[in-house]
Scaffold this motif. Structure first.
Motif, mmCIF file in Angstrom:
data_model
loop_
_atom_site.group_PDB
_atom_site.id
_atom_site.type_symbol
_atom_site.label_atom_id
_atom_site.label_comp_id
_atom_site.label_asym_id
_atom_site.label_seq_id
_atom_site.Cartn_x
_atom_site.Cartn_y
_atom_site.Cartn_z
ATOM 1 N N SER A 1 0.867 -1.143 0.088
ATOM 2 C CA SER A 1 -0.036 -0.225 -0.040
ATOM 3 C C SER A 1 0.894 1.353 0.257
ATOM 4 O O SER A 1 1.993 1.330 0.454
ATOM 5 N N ILE B 1 -0.759 -6.541 -11.719
ATOM 6 C CA ILE B 1 -1.403 -7.617 -11.495
ATOM 7 C C ILE B 1 -2.402 -8.274 -12.364
ATOM 8 O O ILE B 1 -2.472 -9.437 -12.457
ATOM 9 N N LYS C 1 -4.457 -13.914 -4.197
ATOM 10 C CA LYS C 1 -5.064 -12.651 -3.400
ATOM 11 C C LYS C 1 -4.358 -12.767 -2.033
ATOM 12 O O LYS C 1 -4.124 -11.607 -1.501
ATOM 13 N N PHE D 1 -1.038 -10.640 -1.487
ATOM 14 C CA PHE D 1 -1.124 -9.388 -1.045
ATOM 15 C C PHE D 1 -2.079 -8.875 0.124
ATOM 16 O O PHE D 1 -3.090 -9.063 0.340
ATOM 17 N N ARG E 1 -4.451 -5.949 0.546
ATOM 18 C CA ARG E 1 -4.857 -5.795 -1.042
ATOM 19 C C ARG E 1 -6.189 -4.664 -0.771
ATOM 20 O O ARG E 1 -6.353 -4.181 -2.091
ATOM 21 N N ASN E 2 -6.810 -4.633 0.113
ATOM 22 C CA ASN E 2 -7.945 -3.674 0.393
ATOM 23 C C ASN E 2 -7.726 -2.238 0.359
ATOM 24 O O ASN E 2 -8.318 -1.378 -0.065
ATOM 25 N N THR F 1 -4.358 -1.266 -1.022
ATOM 26 C CA THR F 1 -3.636 -1.125 -1.776
ATOM 27 C C THR F 1 -4.026 -0.853 -3.274
ATOM 28 O O THR F 1 -4.825 -1.480 -3.801
ATOM 29 N N ASN G 1 -8.621 -0.967 -5.818
ATOM 30 C CA ASN G 1 -7.645 -1.543 -4.892
ATOM 31 C C ASN G 1 -7.420 -3.000 -5.617
ATOM 32 O O ASN G 1 -8.285 -3.669 -6.474
ATOM 33 N N LEU G 2 -6.553 -3.694 -4.860
ATOM 34 C CA LEU G 2 -5.735 -4.931 -5.691
ATOM 35 C C LEU G 2 -7.062 -5.928 -5.459
ATOM 36 O O LEU G 2 -7.073 -6.802 -6.028
ATOM 37 N N ALA G 3 -8.088 -5.800 -4.322
ATOM 38 C CA ALA G 3 -8.865 -6.858 -4.120
ATOM 39 C C ALA G 3 -9.860 -6.796 -5.268
ATOM 40 O O ALA G 3 -10.606 -7.700 -5.725
#
Length: 514
Positions: free
Chosen positions: A190, A199, A217, A220, A223-224, A226, A246-248
């Motif tokens: 993040s 990604i 998932k 990371f 992830r929420n 980032t 975000n990555l999620a």
């Protein structure tokens, strides 16, 4: 006397030699003065200054002290390049954790020793982890990831996990052989300007996330929180580089994409069109571009409800009633060119026409364009741009009504000048723009006399009606002008016109006298 002078000379020489060769030693001592050992095993340093080209060194510490150090913490220092060489050079045999924060580290090089399980580099200026930082078990020739053969290559690191914390740096992406290492168990990223492509494409393919989505998932950890940006367009430019995801959301959207496209890819090509943030940015939906070019379809195909763009050109589609199906509710771009559509009335009753962005219906079989079609594209809540192309069968209606509606909606019709009358040869300059009109007359150039001969009964009746209306309008204008003239004369002289004197007085005349 001579011995005394020789002794003084040798002493002075020895002092100069010590000063000349003592640079590194004094530097080590200076570094040691800025460091303290807590609880025997933790080395804490502040205010170190390691310029570019130099490396950390703790030789000034006793070997006994170094052998007991398990964690190194460096804060508020200046370290241009961080290298792991000192771990082996200074014999930190028990070292497991390194934490360097707020120290302006811009690059990381060297080989991570097997004993180190945690590396934290928060709040630095690291731009990227280049291929120079390699975990021991990753072979230089590794180019792809295979979950069945992933293992460490004889360096004793098989069961030693590794955690990396790169929060609040300037990292855009990490080397794929680093991310796919068997030792790497967690990443904190993040606060970095990450590329979503890292990604969406690289990590997903290299780690075979299609079959291991949960494991990918979980790698990371944050992830929420980032976020990343798409620096290269998917297909819609407006989505590139404008929104943070975000990555999620990236992982969830990629999973949706794979699931939705798995069935359609059997007949059509399915790709991501864009990602759209909805409901205040909390939810992200992936929309698809489906290409069914030249599949010999006789009707519209079954598609995912997330389809945004559909290309069914060069097929044999005749009817469009299927556009009312719920699976087409998100469709915004439809390419129907080079099909066998004969009637555009089918389109005017669909929900698609009320919200579409682009519609390609050129090179089909329809000969006329109904008024309802023009009304529909005019009322569309989307961009509502149409490419009609091809040729129409032009008649009196085309010369008046159709041409007028197309000119009225010229901002909505992308190829207004390319619509031609296939039943009329261009009379003037037939070679002009022949590549576009094929020698046929453009609809925009069509005149009533080109398709409505004067000896035609319908045309003759039409012309007489127009003449009568013109005469009536002139008569009414003359009467109004005469009334106005008489009123002005009455106001000036007080004498009524002779015709007004002969007419009986009406109740409303009193109003006009004031």
């Amino acid at each position: 006397m001579m011995l005394s002078r020789n002794y003084e000379f040798l002493t002075l020489l020895l002092v100069l030699l010590l000063k000349f060769n003592g640079g590194s030693g004094s530097k080590d001592e200076d570094e040691c003065k800025r460091c303290v050992i807590e609880n025997v095993s933790i080395l804490i340093c502040k205010g170190l200054n390691v310029s570019d080209g130099n490396v950390l060194s703790f030789q000034c510490l006793s070997k006994n002290n170094r052998d007991q150090i398990t964690s190194i913490v460096i804060e508020n220092s200046t370290i241009a390049t961080f290298s792991f060489d000192f771990v082996e050079t200074d014999s930190f045999s028990q070292l497991m954790s390194i934490n360097i924060t707020g120290s302006n580290v811009s690059s990381v090089i060297g080989t991570i020793p097997c004993g180190i399980s945690s590396l934290s580099l928060q709040n630095n200026t690291i731009r990227n982890f280049s291929a120079e930082l390699v975990l021991p078990e990753i072979h230089a020739t590794t180019t792809s990831y295979n979950p069945d053969t992933r293992h460490d290559l004889g360096l004793g690191c098989e069961h030693k996990s590794f955690s990396l914390d790169l929060r609040n740096n300037s990292v855009e992406e990490l080397p794929l052989n680093f991310v796919s290492s068997a030792r790497l168990k967690s990443l904190h990223l993040s606060g970095n300007p990450l590329k979503c492509e890292f990604i969406w494409e690289n990590v997903w393919d290299h780690l075979n996330c299609q079959n291991r989505s949960t494991e990918c998932k979980n790698l990371f950890v944050d992830r929420n929180s980032t976020t990343c940006q798409f620096y290269r367009q998917l297909q819609e430019p407006v989505q590139s580089g404008l929104f943070l995801y975000n990555l999620a959301q990236i992982f969830d959207s990629k999973i949706t994409l794979e699931n939705e496209c798995s069935e359609m890819n059997k007949t059509c090509d399915c790709h991501p069109y864009n990602l759209r943030r909805e409901r205040g940015g909390r939810n992200t939906t992936v929309y698809l571009a489906v290409n069914c070019f030249g599949k010999n379809f006789t009707e519209l195909p079954t598609i995912s409800e997330y389809t945004w763009e559909l290309n069914v050109s060069h097929n044999h589609i005749q009817t469009l009633e299927k556009l009312n199906h719920s699976m087409y509710r998100n469709l915004r771009i439809l390419d129907l060119s080079n099909n066998f559509v004969t009637n555009l009335n089918d389109l005017t009753t669909t929900s698609f026409i009320s919200r579409f962005d682009w519609l390609y219906i050129n090179s089909n079989k329809f000969q006329q364009i109904p008024n309802a079609f023009f009304d529909s594209i005019k009322g569309s809540t989307g961009k509502g741009t149409v490419k009609i192309g091809g040729g129409l069968e032009c008649d009196c209606k085309s010369a008046g009504e159709t041409k007028g509606r197309m000119i009225e909606l010229k901002d909505k019709i992308a190829d207004l000048n390319d619509v031609v009358c296939w039943n009329l040869i261009r009379r003037e300059d037939p070679d002009e723009d022949a590549n576009f009109t094929g020698g046929f007359m453009r609809l925009s150039d069509l005149k009533i006399q080109d398709v409505c001969p004067m000896n035609d009964p319908e045309t003759t009746a039409f012309n007489w009606m127009v003449l009568i209306i013109i005469v009536e309008v002139l008569c009414i204008a003359a009467v109004l002008l005469k009334v106005f003239y008489d009123w002005r004369e009455y106001q000036r002289t007080g004498i009524l016109p002779w015709i007004a004197e002969k007419l009986p007085r009406l109740p409303c005349d009193g109003i006009l006298e004031y």
